[in-house]
Scaffold this motif. Structure first.
Motif, mmCIF file in Angstrom:
data_model
loop_
_atom_site.group_PDB
_atom_site.id
_atom_site.type_symbol
_atom_site.label_atom_id
_atom_site.label_comp_id
_atom_site.label_asym_id
_atom_site.label_seq_id
_atom_site.Cartn_x
_atom_site.Cartn_y
_atom_site.Cartn_z
ATOM 1 N N TYR A 1 -3.227 -1.975 -18.826
ATOM 2 C CA TYR A 1 -3.274 -2.826 -17.629
ATOM 3 C C TYR A 1 -4.644 -3.467 -17.430
ATOM 4 C CZ TYR A 1 0.996 -0.237 -16.617
ATOM 5 O OH TYR A 1 2.248 0.323 -16.692
ATOM 6 N N ARG A 2 -5.518 -3.338 -18.418
ATOM 7 C CA ARG A 2 -6.881 -3.866 -18.279
ATOM 8 C C ARG A 2 -6.849 -5.328 -17.839
ATOM 9 N NH1 ARG A 2 -11.959 -3.786 -22.632
ATOM 10 N NH2 ARG A 2 -13.507 -4.441 -21.091
ATOM 11 N N GLY A 3 -7.675 -5.648 -16.840
ATOM 12 C CA GLY A 3 -7.728 -7.007 -16.325
ATOM 13 C C GLY A 3 -6.778 -7.245 -15.165
ATOM 14 N N LYS A 4 -5.860 -6.316 -14.941
ATOM 15 C CA LYS A 4 -4.932 -6.416 -13.813
ATOM 16 C C LYS A 4 -5.389 -5.473 -12.704
ATOM 17 C CE LYS A 4 -0.848 -7.637 -16.562
ATOM 18 N NZ LYS A 4 -1.297 -7.505 -17.945
ATOM 19 N N ARG A 5 -4.662 -5.486 -11.597
ATOM 20 C CA ARG A 5 -4.991 -4.601 -10.487
ATOM 21 C C ARG A 5 -4.762 -3.146 -10.894
ATOM 22 N NH1 ARG A 5 -1.378 -3.996 -5.037
ATOM 23 N NH2 ARG A 5 -0.199 -2.683 -6.504
ATOM 24 N N ASN A 6 -5.744 -2.319 -10.637
ATOM 25 C CA ASN A 6 -5.619 -0.896 -10.931
ATOM 26 C C ASN A 6 -4.998 -0.177 -9.740
ATOM 27 O OD1 ASN A 6 -5.894 1.509 -12.331
ATOM 28 N ND2 ASN A 6 -8.110 1.670 -12.050
ATOM 29 N N GLU A 7 -4.387 0.977 -9.972
ATOM 30 C CA GLU A 7 -3.889 1.809 -8.878
ATOM 31 C C GLU A 7 -3.940 3.267 -9.306
ATOM 32 O OE1 GLU A 7 0.755 1.875 -8.676
ATOM 33 O OE2 GLU A 7 0.177 -0.236 -8.760
ATOM 34 N N SER A 8 -3.897 4.151 -8.321
ATOM 35 C CA SER A 8 -4.084 5.581 -8.594
ATOM 36 C C SER A 8 -3.012 6.151 -9.520
ATOM 37 C CB SER A 8 -4.123 6.367 -7.279
ATOM 38 O OG SER A 8 -5.337 6.127 -6.595
ATOM 39 N N ALA A 9 -1.822 5.567 -9.527
ATOM 40 C CA ALA A 9 -0.746 6.053 -10.402
ATOM 41 C C ALA A 9 -1.119 5.970 -11.873
ATOM 42 C CB ALA A 9 0.539 5.257 -10.145
ATOM 43 N N TYR A 10 -2.103 5.127 -12.215
ATOM 44 C CA TYR A 10 -2.501 4.969 -13.617
ATOM 45 C C TYR A 10 -3.444 6.083 -14.084
ATOM 46 C CZ TYR A 10 -0.719 0.179 -13.028
ATOM 47 O OH TYR A 10 0.063 -0.929 -12.767
ATOM 48 N N LEU A 11 -3.726 7.051 -13.215
ATOM 49 C CA LEU A 11 -4.635 8.129 -13.591
ATOM 50 C C LEU A 11 -4.118 8.895 -14.813
ATOM 51 C CD1 LEU A 11 -7.329 9.316 -12.569
ATOM 52 C CD2 LEU A 11 -6.020 10.989 -11.274
ATOM 53 N N LYS B 1 3.728 10.486 -9.443
ATOM 54 C CA LYS B 1 3.140 10.806 -10.754
ATOM 55 C C LYS B 1 2.421 12.161 -10.756
ATOM 56 C CE LYS B 1 3.440 7.253 -13.807
ATOM 57 N NZ LYS B 1 2.342 6.327 -14.049
ATOM 58 N N GLY B 2 2.277 12.751 -9.563
ATOM 59 C CA GLY B 2 1.621 14.059 -9.505
ATOM 60 C C GLY B 2 0.174 14.019 -9.045
ATOM 61 N N ILE B 3 -0.249 12.896 -8.450
ATOM 62 C CA ILE B 3 -1.584 12.843 -7.841
ATOM 63 C C ILE B 3 -1.482 13.571 -6.501
ATOM 64 C CG2 ILE B 3 -3.550 11.378 -7.228
ATOM 65 C CD1 ILE B 3 -2.479 10.836 -10.065
ATOM 66 N N THR B 4 -2.242 14.630 -6.322
ATOM 67 C CA THR B 4 -2.115 15.434 -5.104
ATOM 68 C C THR B 4 -3.158 15.093 -4.041
ATOM 69 O OG1 THR B 4 -3.472 17.145 -6.166
ATOM 70 C CG2 THR B 4 -1.076 17.397 -6.298
ATOM 71 N N GLU B 5 -4.324 14.581 -4.478
ATOM 72 C CA GLU B 5 -5.380 14.240 -3.528
ATOM 73 C C GLU B 5 -6.078 12.958 -3.968
ATOM 74 O OE1 GLU B 5 -8.087 17.527 -3.123
ATOM 75 O OE2 GLU B 5 -6.489 18.947 -2.645
ATOM 76 N N ARG C 1 0.814 -1.218 0.000
ATOM 77 C CA ARG C 1 0.000 0.000 0.000
ATOM 78 C C ARG C 1 0.852 1.274 0.000
ATOM 79 N NH1 ARG C 1 -3.199 -1.583 3.328
ATOM 80 N NH2 ARG C 1 -4.990 -2.017 2.000
ATOM 81 N N LYS C 2 1.831 1.342 0.882
ATOM 82 C CA LYS C 2 2.658 2.561 0.969
ATOM 83 C C LYS C 2 3.394 2.838 -0.346
ATOM 84 C CE LYS C 2 3.678 3.621 5.772
ATOM 85 N NZ LYS C 2 2.528 2.989 6.395
ATOM 86 N N GLU C 3 3.928 1.785 -0.943
ATOM 87 C CA GLU C 3 4.649 1.935 -2.210
ATOM 88 C C GLU C 3 3.677 2.361 -3.325
ATOM 89 O OE1 GLU C 3 6.810 -1.121 0.286
ATOM 90 O OE2 GLU C 3 4.736 -0.647 -0.214
ATOM 91 N N MET C 4 2.488 1.783 -3.312
ATOM 92 C CA MET C 4 1.490 2.108 -4.329
ATOM 93 C C MET C 4 1.065 3.577 -4.232
ATOM 94 S SD MET C 4 -2.082 2.607 -4.477
ATOM 95 C CE MET C 4 -2.666 1.768 -3.009
ATOM 96 N N ILE C 5 0.852 4.042 -3.008
ATOM 97 C CA ILE C 5 0.494 5.453 -2.809
ATOM 98 C C ILE C 5 1.653 6.355 -3.230
ATOM 99 C CG2 ILE C 5 -0.046 7.210 -1.065
ATOM 100 C CD1 ILE C 5 -1.662 5.009 0.418
ATOM 101 N N GLN C 6 2.873 5.949 -2.907
ATOM 102 C CA GLN C 6 4.042 6.755 -3.278
ATOM 103 C C GLN C 6 4.184 6.858 -4.797
ATOM 104 O OE1 GLN C 6 5.883 8.560 -1.009
ATOM 105 N NE2 GLN C 6 6.554 9.527 -2.923
#
Length: 257
Positions: free
Chosen positions: A212-222, A27-31, A17-22
């Motif tokens: 990444y369709r079909g795989k786990r999504n994460e906020s960095a892919y925004l 990538k520039g996600i601020t919120e 989780r911590k690495e995923m959020i980082q």
């Protein structure tokens, strides 16, 4: 960029989780705005908010798939207690889902209406989950129409007519990975929707964008969602970023403290 809908507390992120959020921060996600599901996940959601007080914001609400005959009234009591105790930027995710269970439509509708009433009372936006239920959802929104009723149609997957109906009711469209799908269809009419009516979201860990369709999504892919909007709107990345960030701030803005 602002991810207006991400389940960062999901067990699918328990190992990194911590690495995923980082990765997302890098990538520039601020919120990040976290939709509530039911009381079982409140603890993890609110703990994340404490760990990232300037980046992560929890919503409060009861997800329609968790409106169960034996527990929905108790769950709504828990939601109401939280709403009375502290500030939340939105009530969500709430709505109607007829994909998984049509038999609970009546109590889903009641739960949706009750939470809309609380949103109007507290002048909060709502974040709507609708699946195979546009007609039923719009029927409730038309009946509950109010100057303060506003929010986001999360993971919008309807047609142009439904999109216009949502806009007419003072809602923005939450656009995520589906816009990158070949069969997602919304990319075919989105250029007719003003960019100032669009909110970015991932719905991670679900609905990962291509490739990444079909795989786990994460906020960095925004950024992949923004990349698709660059093509649809024929505007540069920074302009899409700026306008959609302002949109999210506008929706949550008068409630952020």
């Amino acid at each position: 960029m602002i991810d207006t809908h991400t389940h960062l507390y999901s067990e699918e992120f328990d190992e990194d989780r911590k690495e995923m959020i980082q990765r997302a921060l890098d990538k520039g996600i601020t919120e990040f705005y976290l939709p509530a599901i039911d009381s079982e996940s409140h603890g993890k959601m609110l703990q994340l908010e404490k760990e990232y007080p300037n980046q992560i914001f929890s919503m409060m609400g009861l997800h329609p798939c968790y409106v169960k005959p034996e527990s929905w009234e108790k769950e709504l009591e828990i939601v109401k207690n939280y709403l009375d105790q502290r500030h939340f930027p939105a009530i969500g995710e709430i709505g109607i889902d007829l994909y998984w269970d049509k038999t609970t439509l009546d109590i889903q509708r009641k739960a949706f209406e009750q939470q809309i009433d609380w949103a109007i009372e507290k002048d909060l936006p709502i974040v709507i989950h609708t699946r195979e239920s546009f007609d039923e959802t719009f029927e409730v929104l038309e009946r509950k129409k109010h100057p303060q009723l506003r929010g986001i149609f999360h993971c919008f997957s309807g047609n142009l007519e439904q999109a216009q109906q949502a806009l007419d009711l003072n809602f923005m469209l939450g656009i995520g990975g589906v816009v990158t799908f070949k069969n997602g269809k919304i990319d075919q009419f989105l250029q007719h929707i003003p960019l100032d009516k669009i909110a970015l979201e991932t719905d991670s860990p679900y609905l990962a964008p291509v490739p990444y369709r079909g795989k786990r999504n994460e906020s960095a892919y925004l950024d992949l969602v923004v990349g698709k909007l660059v093509n649809i709107y024929n505007k540069d990345f920074s302009e899409i970023d700026r306008v959609t960030t302002e949109n999210a701030q506008h929706i949550f803005g008068k409630t952020i403290q």
